[in-house]
Design an enzyme around this catalytic site. Structure first.
Site, PDB file in Angstrom:
ATOM      1  N   ALA A  54       1.052   3.444   5.472  1.00 13.30           N
ATOM      2  CA  ALA A  54       0.562   2.510   4.461  1.00 13.30           C
ATOM      3  C   ALA A  54      -0.460   3.144   3.534  1.00 13.30           C
ATOM      4  O   ALA A  54      -0.777   2.568   2.488  1.00 13.30           O
ATOM      5  CB  ALA A  54      -0.064   1.291   5.147  1.00 13.30           C
ATOM      6  N   CYS A  55      -0.969   4.298   3.885  1.00 13.79           N
ATOM      7  CA  CYS A  55      -2.063   4.907   3.133  1.00 13.79           C
ATOM      8  C   CYS A  55      -1.541   5.961   2.158  1.00 13.79           C
ATOM      9  O   CYS A  55      -0.898   6.932   2.574  1.00 13.79           O
ATOM     10  CB  CYS A  55      -3.050   5.567   4.101  1.00 13.79           C
ATOM     11  SG  CYS A  55      -4.334   6.540   3.299  1.00 13.79           S
ATOM     12  N   PRO A  56      -1.804   5.807   0.861  1.00 14.69           N
ATOM     13  CA  PRO A  56      -1.312   6.801  -0.096  1.00 14.69           C
ATOM     14  C   PRO A  56      -1.932   8.175   0.090  1.00 14.69           C
ATOM     15  O   PRO A  56      -1.283   9.189  -0.142  1.00 14.69           O
ATOM     16  CB  PRO A  56      -1.680   6.197  -1.458  1.00 14.69           C
ATOM     17  CG  PRO A  56      -2.734   5.189  -1.167  1.00 14.69           C
ATOM     18  CD  PRO A  56      -2.466   4.671   0.204  1.00 14.69           C
TER      19      PRO A  56
END
Length: 292
Positions: A54-56
């Site tokens: 979920a983390c760019p």
């Protein structure tokens, strides 16, 4: 496990804004490099990467790890995307699809790794985390630096064609650095977070205006071009893409960056996004096909 209260570091609802209501991201705390002769030397079976899909920021480390062929050198553990009051959980706490348990220490949350590395750590417990299994500590938790570590630190252990890939080439460094200097604060994740986490109308209006001014500038830069710099894939593309691909489905609504969508307002950027996907996929196929 630490017994002190670290909820102000794990619970995003307790995050304090600046006095003017603006959001300011704290700098990463672990900023070491992997290099010969240093504390952290390039070695096989020494380092481990913790990420969230979920983390760019974490996503760009996964992309460079894959493109450089480091999968066998740098194992990955994926946390659940459902960040709660204790921060990012491992699968033994939240068994979300495709999440993992911590294979090294059976940690419950990412915070446990930080407190193992430094029991007095006072920052936020973020991903990605590049971990040293030999010294049981964090090498680096700044994604922009991790991708540069992956770019060349392990070249001696990978096939020649992978070692020769360079996403931060000397002749383009100045251009890449200049782009990163304004894309990061105004667009690449931090810009949209400054909008989404602003607590006053004034700070929100300023932040969202700067996001779209930067997108307008990017639209012009990409007019008639496939890449940001040098007619080749560089870290500038990888860093930008992980935010742009999330913009319409996440940032427009969730972070209130809703003046325009990429799909409806930026045709050059909209064309650029699938092109980078195609390019990365093609690069992986080309390099993989050279080996049995």
């Amino acid at each position: 496990m630490s017994s002190r209260d670290v909820s102000s570091q794990t619970d995003i609802s307790k995050m304090k804004p600046e006095a003017d209501g603006s959001f300011k991201r704290a700098d990463a705390s672990f900023r070491n490099v992997i290099e010969k002769g240093g504390r952290f030397e390039p070695e096989k079976d020494r380092y481990h990467l913790y990420v969230s899909y979920a983390c760019p920021w974490a996503t760009r480390t996964l992309i460079v790890r894959k493109l450089k062929g480091l999968e066998d050198l740098i194992p990955v553990t994926v946390v659940s995307p459902r960040m709660g009051s204790q921060g990012w959980p491992f699968a033994n706490i939240d068994n979300f699809e495709a999440s993992d348990e911590d294979p090294l220490y059976k940690s419950e949350h990412v915070k446990d790794l930080y407190l193992k590395a430094d029991p007095d750590y006072g920052g936020r417990f973020t991903v990605p985390v590049l971990w040293d299994k030999k010294n049981h500590t964090i090498v680096n938790n700044e994604s922009s630096e991790i991708i540069r570590i992956f770019n060349h630190a392990f070249d001696e252990f990978i096939p020649k064609d992978k070692a020769e890939i360079d996403y931060y080439p000397t002749e383009l460094k100045n251009e890449i650095d200049e782009l990163n200097s304004w894309i990061y604060p105004n667009v690449i994740v931090n810009g949209v977070y400054r909008s989404g986490f602003a607590t006053t109308q004034e700070s929100y209006s300023k932040a969202v205006k700067e996001v779209f001014e930067a997108l307008d500038k990017l639209e012009t830069i990409l007019d008639g071009k496939d890449y940001l710099v040098g007619n080749r894939l560089t870290e500038a593309d990888i860093r930008l893409w992980v935010t742009i691909i999330r913009f319409d489905p996440v940032y427009v609504g969730h972070f209130k960056c809703n003046i325009r969508t990429i799909r409806g307002g930026y045709p050059n950027i909209n064309t650029y996004v699938p092109f980078v996907v195609h390019l990365v996929t093609r690069s992986l196929l080309i390099h993989t096909s050279t080996f049995p």
